[in-house]
Motif scaffolding. Structure first.
Motif: not given
Length: 410
Positions: A274, A277-278, A294, A311, A315, A320-321, A385, A389
């Motif tokens: 995670p 991307v952040t 996934t 998933d 969360q 978070h995912t 990505i 996402k």
């Protein structure tokens, strides 16, 4: 009371267990972790040090498993059920500490152990596990070399390291139009990353592609510009990084800074995390990553349901995912539960034999071990990505969306 008995009595009292390895009988030491109505499994996790983020995700996966198992009444052992508990200890991201903690679990009578994060830690643990007659289910130690040493008491739920970079090469070659013909590999210098890079090189050469590298940089590096400059001159169409999170972020940032023009970047480990991307924001767009799991993976079980349910539960619990670090940890814990139920015992040799013969479908995919302890039945997946996402693009029968190619923009 003689001095040896006195020392053992003091040690047992200090540890709060019914037997101390080396003091009582073999049976006492083996069963002390299953006392009363609770089964306690040792879990060394990297909560501090350079692997702390991945280690925390691993612990989250273990915690969710404990909650799910106990919500269903615990671990069924013969005609009784035991509440599941994990004894978490911080290995500080150091292999020597991870190995020492396995010995400490053994001293507490814990013969059943869940693996730490990463191949270096797991490899150090596996040697001690074998020596002590313990059993370990490995959640994240993927390096093939761990399983080339003749160990019989370590079982890995995840696909081996040699498939990480290779899966990205296979996915791009199958999905990209036009398919690129030249690849450059850069890699951290730890054992896992080098094994993964070698697997990618082998896959690319097997497809008749032009290969540069792998160029190495220090594990944990945040400056990989030297390795990137070495492959820049070859003008590859694709850069593949065999990395963890910190190095993976650096590759994307510094490729832009060095104005390296490629059609795509693929990386092991980092993109599904995670934080990738952040940290990178829009720079993460189009980057491909290999993943153990996934939420598009098919399969289900009685504890976690399917991948989409898993998933949602991550969360809800952690905000978070779900990433594959979570999922592989939960799968390792679940595998222990299923093996213990199959064995009808917590005796380590019986659990070991049950693990060796396990063949089950789970939310994580199929769990079935070869004679060395590797799970060769579960394929890797490749995600990209897209729109901030991770979107699963390969294999086709698991895909959530199509590959965007070229994956990078000037």
């Amino acid at each position: 009371m003689n001095s040896r008995v006195a020392m053992c009595t003091i040690a047992a009292g200090a540890l709060g267990v019914t037997g101390v390895a080396g003091c009582g009988s073999k049976g006492e030491a083996e069963n002390s972790a299953a006392s009363g109505d609770t089964l306690t499994i040792g879990a060394a996790v990297s909560l501090t040090g350079k692997l702390a983020r991945e280690g925390t995700l691993t612990q989250e996966g273990y915690k969710l498993c404990v909650d799910k198992v106990n919500a269903k009444g615990g671990v069924k052992v013969g005609d009784k059920s035991l509440k599941l508990a994990l004894d978490y200890q911080d290995d500080t991201s150091l292999p020597d500490t991870a190995a020492q903690l396995v010995d400490q679990f053994n001293d507490k009578g814990m013969k059943l152990v869940l693996g730490s994060y990463g191949s270096a830690n797991t490899e150090a643990q596996a040697a001690v596990i074998e020596r002590n007659g313990q059993v370990m289910v490995d959640s994240s130690g993927a390096d093939d070399k761990i399983f080339d040493k003749g160990y019989t008491r370590t079982f890995a739920v995840l696909s081996p390291a040699s498939e990480y970079a290779a899966s990205i090469v296979k996915a791009i070659n199958e999905l990209a139009t036009p398919a690129p013909k030249s690849y450059a590999f850069v890699s951290a210098d730890d054992g896992f990353s080098k094994t993964a890079a070698d697997g990618g090189v082998k896959a690319a050469k097997g497809l008749g592609l032009t290969v540069t590298g792998p160029e190495l940089f220090p594990n944990g590096a945040t400056d990989v510009s030297s390795a990137l400059n070495k492959v820049k001159g070859a003008k590859p169409e694709v850069i593949i990084g065999s990395v963890h999170l910190a190095e993976g972020v650096a590759i994307v940032k510094q490729s832009k800074e060095l104005n390296i023009q490629v059609d795509g970047i693929g990386e092991t480990v980092a993109p599904p995390t995670p934080d990738f991307v952040t940290t990178l924001g829009k720079q993460a767009e189009g980057v491909l990553g290999s993943s153990q799991w996934t939420k598009a993976v098919k399969g289900s079980d009685d504890y976690f349901g399917d991948s989409a349910t898993y998933d949602a539960d991550i969360q809800k619990a952690f905000g978070h995912t779900a990433g594959y670090h979570n999922a592989e940890a939960s799968a390792a814990c679940l595998t222990y539960v299923l093996a213990i139920e199959k064995a009808g015992s917590v005796e380590p040799d019986k659990v070991r034999d049950a693990l060796a013969g396990l063949d089950v479908q789970t939310f994580f995919g199929q769990i079935k071990f070869d004679p060395t302890g590797k799970n060769l039945t579960k394929p890797m997946v490749v995600m990209q990505i897209q729109g901030g996402k991770p979107v699963t693009v390969w294999p086709k029968d698991t895909a959530e969306g199509e590959l965007v190619w070229p994956g990078t923009s000037s």
